[in-house]
Design a protein around this motif. Structure first.
Motif, PDB file in Angstrom:
ATOM      1  N   VAL A 278      48.641  57.536  68.735  1.00 32.28           N
ATOM      2  CA  VAL A 278      49.708  58.478  69.093  1.00 32.28           C
ATOM      3  C   VAL A 278      49.242  59.381  70.248  1.00 32.28           C
ATOM      4  O   VAL A 278      49.938  59.541  71.254  1.00 32.28           O
ATOM      5  N   GLU A 279      48.046  59.924  70.117  1.00 26.59           N
ATOM      6  CA  GLU A 279      47.607  60.905  71.124  1.00 26.59           C
ATOM      7  C   GLU A 279      47.060  60.235  72.383  1.00 26.59           C
ATOM      8  O   GLU A 279      47.182  60.768  73.481  1.00 26.59           O
ATOM      9  N   LEU A 280      46.497  59.037  72.226  1.00 30.13           N
ATOM     10  CA  LEU A 280      46.041  58.319  73.422  1.00 30.13           C
ATOM     11  C   LEU A 280      47.241  57.886  74.263  1.00 30.13           C
ATOM     12  O   LEU A 280      47.222  57.994  75.499  1.00 30.13           O
ATOM     13  N   THR A 281      48.292  57.427  73.597  1.00 30.47           N
ATOM     14  CA  THR A 281      49.500  57.005  74.324  1.00 30.47           C
ATOM     15  C   THR A 281      50.057  58.188  75.117  1.00 30.47           C
ATOM     16  O   THR A 281      50.393  58.050  76.299  1.00 30.47           O
ATOM     17  N   GLU A 282      50.123  59.349  74.473  1.00 26.27           N
ATOM     18  CA  GLU A 282      50.619  60.561  75.154  1.00 26.27           C
ATOM     19  C   GLU A 282      49.769  60.881  76.387  1.00 26.27           C
ATOM     20  O   GLU A 282      50.275  61.169  77.459  1.00 26.27           O
ATOM     21  N   GLN A 283      48.439  60.802  76.198  1.00 29.11           N
ATOM     22  CA  GLN A 283      47.525  61.154  77.292  1.00 29.11           C
ATOM     23  C   GLN A 283      47.644  60.159  78.457  1.00 29.11           C
ATOM     24  O   GLN A 283      47.703  60.552  79.619  1.00 29.11           O
ATOM     25  N   LEU A 284      47.697  58.881  78.126  1.00 35.44           N
ATOM     26  CA  LEU A 284      47.797  57.866  79.188  1.00 35.44           C
ATOM     27  C   LEU A 284      49.118  58.018  79.945  1.00 35.44           C
ATOM     28  O   LEU A 284      49.168  57.846  81.170  1.00 35.44           O
ATOM     29  N   ALA A 285      50.181  58.368  79.194  1.00 35.73           N
ATOM     30  CA  ALA A 285      51.489  58.562  79.844  1.00 35.73           C
ATOM     31  C   ALA A 285      51.404  59.739  80.819  1.00 35.73           C
ATOM     32  O   ALA A 285      51.967  59.691  81.918  1.00 35.73           O
ATOM     33  N   LYS A 286      50.675  60.801  80.413  1.00 34.59           N
ATOM     34  CA  LYS A 286      50.500  61.958  81.310  1.00 34.59           C
ATOM     35  C   LYS A 286      49.681  61.565  82.538  1.00 34.59           C
ATOM     36  O   LYS A 286      49.998  61.927  83.666  1.00 34.59           O
ATOM     37  N   ASP A 287      48.600  60.819  82.307  1.00 28.53           N
ATOM     38  CA  ASP A 287      47.670  60.496  83.396  1.00 28.53           C
ATOM     39  C   ASP A 287      48.228  59.463  84.376  1.00 28.53           C
ATOM     40  O   ASP A 287      47.953  59.531  85.571  1.00 28.53           O
ATOM     41  N   PHE A 288      48.974  58.474  83.850  1.00 29.35           N
ATOM     42  CA  PHE A 288      49.365  57.350  84.716  1.00 29.35           C
ATOM     43  C   PHE A 288      50.869  57.186  84.874  1.00 29.35           C
ATOM     44  O   PHE A 288      51.313  56.328  85.626  1.00 29.35           O
ATOM     45  N   GLY A 289      51.643  57.980  84.106  1.00 32.28           N
ATOM     46  CA  GLY A 289      53.101  57.848  84.154  1.00 32.28           C
ATOM     47  C   GLY A 289      53.585  57.030  82.957  1.00 32.28           C
ATOM     48  O   GLY A 289      53.013  55.968  82.673  1.00 32.28           O
ATOM     49  N   ALA A 290      54.637  57.521  82.299  1.00 38.01           N
ATOM     50  CA  ALA A 290      55.122  56.875  81.077  1.00 38.01           C
ATOM     51  C   ALA A 290      55.537  55.425  81.335  1.00 38.01           C
ATOM     52  O   ALA A 290      55.404  54.562  80.466  1.00 38.01           O
ATOM     53  N   ASN A 291      56.006  55.132  82.560  1.00 40.68           N
ATOM     54  CA  ASN A 291      56.470  53.761  82.844  1.00 40.68           C
ATOM     55  C   ASN A 291      55.315  52.773  83.035  1.00 40.68           C
ATOM     56  O   ASN A 291      55.529  51.586  83.202  1.00 40.68           O
ATOM     57  N   GLN A 292      54.084  53.298  82.997  1.00 44.31           N
ATOM     58  CA  GLN A 292      52.914  52.420  83.138  1.00 44.31           C
ATOM     59  C   GLN A 292      52.301  52.057  81.782  1.00 44.31           C
ATOM     60  O   GLN A 292      51.293  51.348  81.721  1.00 44.31           O
ATOM     61  N   ILE A 293      52.881  52.606  80.704  1.00 42.22           N
ATOM     62  CA  ILE A 293      52.284  52.441  79.376  1.00 42.22           C
ATOM     63  C   ILE A 293      53.260  51.711  78.446  1.00 42.22           C
ATOM     64  O   ILE A 293      54.438  52.065  78.366  1.00 42.22           O
ATOM     65  N   ILE A 294      52.754  50.726  77.715  1.00 38.09           N
ATOM     66  CA  ILE A 294      53.539  50.069  76.663  1.00 38.09           C
ATOM     67  C   ILE A 294      52.824  50.360  75.346  1.00 38.09           C
ATOM     68  O   ILE A 294      51.606  50.162  75.231  1.00 38.09           O
TER      69      ILE A 294
ATOM     70  N   ASN B 292      59.714  54.600  63.481  1.00 41.56           N
ATOM     71  CA  ASN B 292      58.655  55.600  63.338  1.00 41.56           C
ATOM     72  C   ASN B 292      58.315  56.292  64.639  1.00 41.56           C
ATOM     73  O   ASN B 292      57.634  57.303  64.648  1.00 41.56           O
ATOM     74  N   VAL B 293      58.703  55.706  65.741  1.00 35.83           N
ATOM     75  CA  VAL B 293      58.323  56.285  67.032  1.00 35.83           C
ATOM     76  C   VAL B 293      59.570  56.556  67.870  1.00 35.83           C
ATOM     77  O   VAL B 293      59.564  56.382  69.076  1.00 35.83           O
ATOM     78  N   LYS B 294      60.642  57.011  67.220  1.00 39.53           N
ATOM     79  CA  LYS B 294      61.901  57.160  67.966  1.00 39.53           C
ATOM     80  C   LYS B 294      61.807  58.193  69.093  1.00 39.53           C
ATOM     81  O   LYS B 294      62.578  58.166  70.012  1.00 39.53           O
ATOM     82  N   ASN B 295      60.790  59.089  68.992  1.00 40.54           N
ATOM     83  CA  ASN B 295      60.671  60.079  70.067  1.00 40.54           C
ATOM     84  C   ASN B 295      59.688  59.648  71.152  1.00 40.54           C
ATOM     85  O   ASN B 295      59.341  60.431  72.021  1.00 40.54           O
ATOM     86  N   SER B 296      59.225  58.418  71.060  1.00 46.51           N
ATOM     87  CA  SER B 296      58.223  57.959  72.015  1.00 46.51           C
ATOM     88  C   SER B 296      58.744  58.062  73.455  1.00 46.51           C
ATOM     89  O   SER B 296      59.885  57.708  73.732  1.00 46.51           O
ATOM     90  N   VAL B 297      57.875  58.543  74.349  1.00 47.34           N
ATOM     91  CA  VAL B 297      58.278  58.663  75.751  1.00 47.34           C
ATOM     92  C   VAL B 297      58.043  57.355  76.501  1.00 47.34           C
ATOM     93  O   VAL B 297      58.486  57.190  77.625  1.00 47.34           O
ATOM     94  N   VAL B 298      57.312  56.440  75.862  1.00 46.75           N
ATOM     95  CA  VAL B 298      56.984  55.199  76.554  1.00 46.75           C
ATOM     96  C   VAL B 298      57.736  54.038  75.896  1.00 46.75           C
ATOM     97  O   VAL B 298      58.257  54.176  74.800  1.00 46.75           O
TER      98      VAL B 298
END
Ligand code: AKB
Length: 316
Positions: A15-31, A40-46
């Motif tokens: 959960v927290e690594l996904t958030e961090q990677l989205a911040k560092d590289f852009g949410a559209n770069q993370i799956i 369970n992840v309906k609020n996911s930004v990625v």
């Protein structure tokens, strides 16, 4: 450079690594991928996909469809729960790793992060300042799978040039997800118990000291080792990673400074035997020297973060 895939994205680190990677590289770069339902992840930004890491065909499809070049393989069964699901734990922890290593060997992926653990150590490994290279005799399914996984990571690097990077995580303290079946979970449960009930019955005996790290430090270590120059990495299996060490009595005493009425009792169970087989303090000088690892959170800072986090936004 393709996208990054986080497998096990609904778990404690995921959960927290996904958030961090989205911040560092852009949410559209993370799956983000997890076996759990997308609900369970309906609020996911990625973008989120459902994936069982043992489903090699679907894994391959996701990697190709999303142009993945980097995989963070966090799906695993932790030490306590694995003791009750021996075969599934082995399959998940090892066959899952092979599925990813083989895709990298076949050049479908460029870089892998795979977590190991202090669970690779066993009763005859040195307990204090446990060295990077020492006798490993893990006594748990989880520890055996992590030790074997480390050997396979190094093998794939040396034989096939697979760029796989790994950390031997200590217990990780965080509040955004419920504890996930580990031995070090007591150090998370104690905060919820202190805040909600003023009382905690610890399954780890009061004097059993274990290495721990705060989630923010653990995530930073993960992104730092992934960004490090491969030429600087002298360890091809998995790096010892340390921050602080404490036992249940020590953390309870610190919590009492905030909640003076807090009470703790001790009912050690099978998880205490697992904890007794692990190191108390580990030597992470290779990580500090090779890629500049430095922890930021000491026990007092962690306690404040945990208490405020649980009160303000964490689950209860
Ligand atoms: C566990 O307790 O199983 C994990 C670990 C130390 O790898 N937190």
């Amino acid at each position: 450079m393709g996208k990054k895939l986080v497998i096990g994205s609904s778990g404690q680190i995921g959960v927290e690594l996904t958030e961090q990677l989205a911040k560092d590289f852009g949410a559209n770069q993370i799956i983000a991928a997890d076996i759990k339902s997308v609900l369970n992840v309906k609020n996911s930004v990625v973008e989120y996909v459902t994936l069982d890491i043992l489903d090699k065909e679907k894994l391959f499809k996701i990697i190709k469809e999303h142009n993945i070049s980097e995989v963070y393989l966090l799906a695993a069964m932790l030490s306590a729960i694995a003791e009750k699901n021996i075969q599934l734990a082995w399959d998940l922890n090892i066959k899952g790793l092979f599925n990813i290593l083989d895709l990298a060997k076949e050049k479908h992926i460029e870089k892998i992060f795979w977590p190991s653990s202090i669970a690779v150590f066993g009763p005859t490994s040195p307990k204090l300042n446990t060295p990077q290279s020492t006798l490993l005799d893990p006594t748990t399914v989880y520890g055996i799978s992590k030790m074997s996984g480390e050997r396979w990571c190094e093998y794939y690097f040396l034989k096939f040039g697979v760029d796989v990077r790994s950390l031997r995580y200590p217990g990780i303290l965080s509040y955004k997800t419920p504890p996930g079946g580990g031995t070090t979970d007591y150090a998370i449960e104690i905060f919820h118990a202190a805040i909600n009930h003023g009382f905690y019955d610890s399954f780890i005996a009061k004097e059993v000291k274990l290495p721990m790290v705060y989630i923010e430090d653990a995530i930073r270590a993960t992104t730092e080792i992934m960004q490090a120059d491969r030429n600087n990495l002298s360890i091809n299996s998995s790096y010892n990673l340390a921050a602080i060490s404490f036992n249940p009595e020590e953390i309870a005493n610190e919590i009492k400074l905030i909640f003076p009425e807090f009470k703790i009792s001790y009912s050690p169970d099978f998880r205490n035997n697992i904890a007794l087989s692990w190191p108390s303090i580990i030597d992470d000088s290779f990580a500090r020297k090779d890629w500049g690892w430095k922890h930021d959170f000491d026990l007092k800072k962690i306690i404040l973060e945990m208490v405020n986090g649980i009160k303000n936004s964490g689950f209860n």
